[in-house]
Design an enzyme around this catalytic site. Structure first.
Site, PDB file in Angstrom:
ATOM      1  N   ARG A 242       1.620   5.240   1.615  1.00  0.00           N
ATOM      2  CA  ARG A 242       1.517   6.128   0.459  1.00  0.00           C
ATOM      3  C   ARG A 242       2.886   6.745   0.163  1.00  0.00           C
ATOM      4  O   ARG A 242       3.700   6.930   1.086  1.00  0.00           O
ATOM      5  CB  ARG A 242       0.480   7.224   0.724  1.00  0.00           C
ATOM      6  CG  ARG A 242      -0.929   6.671   0.954  1.00  0.00           C
ATOM      7  CD  ARG A 242      -1.916   7.759   1.347  1.00  0.00           C
ATOM      8  NE  ARG A 242      -3.236   7.200   1.577  1.00  0.00           N
ATOM      9  CZ  ARG A 242      -3.668   6.704   2.734  1.00  0.00           C
ATOM     10  NH1 ARG A 242      -2.858   6.730   3.796  1.00  0.00           N
ATOM     11  NH2 ARG A 242      -4.881   6.209   2.862  1.00  0.00           N
ATOM     12  N   LYS A 269      -3.138  10.809   5.419  1.00  0.00           N
ATOM     13  CA  LYS A 269      -4.259  11.310   4.622  1.00  0.00           C
ATOM     14  C   LYS A 269      -5.518  11.431   5.464  1.00  0.00           C
ATOM     15  O   LYS A 269      -6.293  12.374   5.315  1.00  0.00           O
ATOM     16  CB  LYS A 269      -4.495  10.386   3.428  1.00  0.00           C
ATOM     17  CG  LYS A 269      -5.626  10.818   2.511  1.00  0.00           C
ATOM     18  CD  LYS A 269      -5.759   9.879   1.326  1.00  0.00           C
ATOM     19  CE  LYS A 269      -6.887  10.329   0.396  1.00  0.00           C
ATOM     20  NZ  LYS A 269      -7.036   9.425  -0.760  1.00  0.00           N
ATOM     21  N   HIS A 332       2.710   4.903  -6.291  1.00  0.00           N
ATOM     22  CA  HIS A 332       1.548   4.520  -5.485  1.00  0.00           C
ATOM     23  C   HIS A 332       1.158   3.068  -5.727  1.00  0.00           C
ATOM     24  O   HIS A 332       0.444   2.457  -4.928  1.00  0.00           O
ATOM     25  CB  HIS A 332       0.371   5.440  -5.827  1.00  0.00           C
ATOM     26  CG  HIS A 332      -0.680   5.514  -4.768  1.00  0.00           C
ATOM     27  ND1 HIS A 332      -1.646   4.562  -4.612  1.00  0.00           N
ATOM     28  CD2 HIS A 332      -0.909   6.434  -3.794  1.00  0.00           C
ATOM     29  CE1 HIS A 332      -2.445   4.881  -3.606  1.00  0.00           C
ATOM     30  NE2 HIS A 332      -2.017   6.016  -3.083  1.00  0.00           N
ATOM     31  N   ARG A 335       1.233  -0.063  -3.197  1.00  0.00           N
ATOM     32  CA  ARG A 335       0.109  -0.324  -2.292  1.00  0.00           C
ATOM     33  C   ARG A 335      -0.911  -1.255  -2.949  1.00  0.00           C
ATOM     34  O   ARG A 335      -1.409  -2.195  -2.325  1.00  0.00           O
ATOM     35  CB  ARG A 335      -0.567   0.989  -1.896  1.00  0.00           C
ATOM     36  CG  ARG A 335       0.202   1.774  -0.871  1.00  0.00           C
ATOM     37  CD  ARG A 335      -0.319   3.198  -0.738  1.00  0.00           C
ATOM     38  NE  ARG A 335      -1.720   3.289  -0.349  1.00  0.00           N
ATOM     39  CZ  ARG A 335      -2.171   3.151   0.892  1.00  0.00           C
ATOM     40  NH1 ARG A 335      -1.325   2.860   1.875  1.00  0.00           N
ATOM     41  NH2 ARG A 335      -3.445   3.287   1.164  1.00  0.00           N
ATOM     42  N   HIS A 359      -6.625   2.577   5.592  1.00  0.00           N
ATOM     43  CA  HIS A 359      -7.907   3.036   5.070  1.00  0.00           C
ATOM     44  C   HIS A 359      -8.825   3.322   6.239  1.00  0.00           C
ATOM     45  O   HIS A 359      -8.830   2.603   7.237  1.00  0.00           O
ATOM     46  CB  HIS A 359      -8.531   1.979   4.156  1.00  0.00           C
ATOM     47  CG  HIS A 359      -7.851   1.880   2.834  1.00  0.00           C
ATOM     48  ND1 HIS A 359      -7.989   0.796   2.000  1.00  0.00           N
ATOM     49  CD2 HIS A 359      -7.010   2.733   2.201  1.00  0.00           C
ATOM     50  CE1 HIS A 359      -7.268   0.981   0.907  1.00  0.00           C
ATOM     51  NE2 HIS A 359      -6.661   2.156   1.009  1.00  0.00           N
ATOM     52  N   TYR A 369     -11.811  -0.769  17.698  1.00  0.00           N
ATOM     53  CA  TYR A 369     -11.680  -2.202  17.962  1.00  0.00           C
ATOM     54  C   TYR A 369     -10.670  -2.841  17.017  1.00  0.00           C
ATOM     55  O   TYR A 369      -9.775  -3.578  17.431  1.00  0.00           O
ATOM     56  CB  TYR A 369     -13.039  -2.888  17.807  1.00  0.00           C
ATOM     57  CG  TYR A 369     -12.939  -4.403  17.778  1.00  0.00           C
ATOM     58  CD1 TYR A 369     -12.715  -5.125  18.953  1.00  0.00           C
ATOM     59  CD2 TYR A 369     -13.043  -5.097  16.580  1.00  0.00           C
ATOM     60  CE1 TYR A 369     -12.605  -6.504  18.930  1.00  0.00           C
ATOM     61  CE2 TYR A 369     -12.930  -6.477  16.541  1.00  0.00           C
ATOM     62  CZ  TYR A 369     -12.717  -7.178  17.721  1.00  0.00           C
ATOM     63  OH  TYR A 369     -12.601  -8.546  17.678  1.00  0.00           O
TER      64      TYR A 369
END
Length: 406
Positions: A242, A269, A332, A335, A359, A369
């Protein structure tokens, strides 16, 4: 003998306080200053207790007897009326001094101690400022849904739908915090979910057409503005982070030997540490930039202010200067460019791409995992993507990255 209204009214002060007994433990205490105070003597668990009922004539003889009967009934049920009254008095005092504004400020200070980002704290303060005129002075446990709704409707009427959404969400957090700290019993903001028009989702502009992406990359290569800005723009398409995470990068976070950039949780974030694998191209950009800013804290310091990071508007202003409009590309947007073209390539698992974009996975076991399982794939993907960025920049043929450095 029970008291009468005449006897109570006629009682005169003496040099010392004295009592006038009524019945069932109720008596009037007359003070030397002329005060007339109702008191009740009763027993709890074999011990004598006293309860202050009120002052005559504010509390009449009849009202004092009603209070006596209620107190004795409570005592017979195992509830100490004096202790209950003391708790009520404390609760009333706390409620009177615990306004929505006070609790909101306390919640924000808690968020600061938890390490929330300065940008988040500013948004919380901004939401509190919106609510202060209408709710700031109100006891937090007495705020009604309609009071908050009036604020939200005013915002809605002005077309500030996103503001209304944020304001309601902030109020809900404050009320839930008040419930958790025993200063309120419910969250009235929760009842207003959906009460105002929902804002239309806005998508930050991004270039995802490969040909236009190549034009953007060549424009960055030829950017004639500040060198540090050019380096920030050059690194942006390679690392998927970001804009705020990029411009606040610190040299201590970069490990050239391991070829990783470790972003601390406090700046992410999702409040979780994020490790970025660095391609050869990313390493080359950072090593050259190190000669310009490596002696300071920030990788991308503000112009003329080395103790501060680059402004959030710097990259956006540079994009506009290069001719890319607000509805075409944003800081942005790098991304979205990476996400779209990586997914379209079909070479990489969606989970690896999501991890690269930091995310959040709501399933904590699954997230743990994937953090390990996709690391090798992310390293390979980072290098493939940087090579592909070079290809896009040249319109098809890969050019050695040294061209940018020359």
């Amino acid at each position: 003998m029970a008291l009468t209204d005449v006897a109570v009214r006629s009682a005169k002060p003496r040099e010392k306080e004295y009592k006038l007994a009524d019945s069932a433990g109720l008596y009037l205490l007359v003070t030397p200053s002329g005060g007339k105070l109702w008191r009740l003597k009763y027993r709890m668990h074999g011990m004598e207790r006293k309860l202050a009922i009120g002052r005559y004539p504010d509390v009449s003889l009849g009202d004092a007897r009603k209070a006596r009967d209620l107190a004795r009934e409570a005592a017979s049920g195992g509830i100490d009326p004096a202790a209950a009254k003391r708790r009520e008095r404390i609760a009333a005092k706390v409620a009177a001094g615990t306004t929505f504004g006070d609790v909101a400020l306390e919640y924000i200070e808690k968020a600061e101690r938890e390490g929330r980002s300065p940008a988040t704290i500013n948004k919380l303060r901004w939401s509190r400022d919106w609510l202060m005129p209408a709710l700031g002075h109100r006891p937090v446990d007495q705020v009604e849904p309609h009071e908050l709704l009036a604020v939200l409707k005013r915002q809605e009427a002005k077309g500030n739908l996103e503001t209304a959404k944020r304001t309601r969400a902030f109020a809900s957090r404050v009320f839930r915090y008040a419930v958790a700290t025993a200063r309120a019993k419910a969250d009235p903001a929760a009842l207003l979910l959906g009460a105002v028009a929902a804002p239309r989702p806005t998508h930050l502009a991004a270039i995802i057409d490969p040909k236009r992406a190549g034009e953007l990359l060549r424009a960055i290569d030829d950017y004639s503005g500040q060198p540090i800005t050019r380096f920030a723009l050059a690194l942006s398409p390679h690392v998927f982070v970001r804009p705020g995470e990029l411009r606040q990068a610190e040299w201590v976070e970069v490990d050239f030997e391991a070829a990783i950039w470790r972003i601390p949780a406090a700046r992410m974030k999702k409040r979780r540490e994020h490790v970025v694998p660095l391609s050869r191209q990313s390493i080359a950009i950072l090593k050259q930039l190190q000669g310009l800013t490596g002696n300071g804290r920030y990788v991308f310091p503000a112009l003329g202010k080395p103790t501060k990071s680059m402004s959030e508007n710097t990259a956006t202003a540079a994009l506009r200067r290069m001719g890319f409009a607000a509805d075409e590309m944003t800081a942005h947007g790098f991304r979205a460019m990476a996400s779209t073209l990586l997914n379209e390539s079909g070479k990489w698992s969606p989970d690896a791409i999501e991890r690269a974009l930091a995310h959040k996975d709501n399933d904590q076991v699954r997230a743990a995992y994937h953090r390990g399982a996709h690391w090798n794939e992310r390293v390979a993907m980072a290098q493939w993507w940087s090579d592909h960025v070079d290809t896009l920049r040249d319109g098809g043929a890969v050019i050695p990255f040294a061209k940018f450095l020359s």
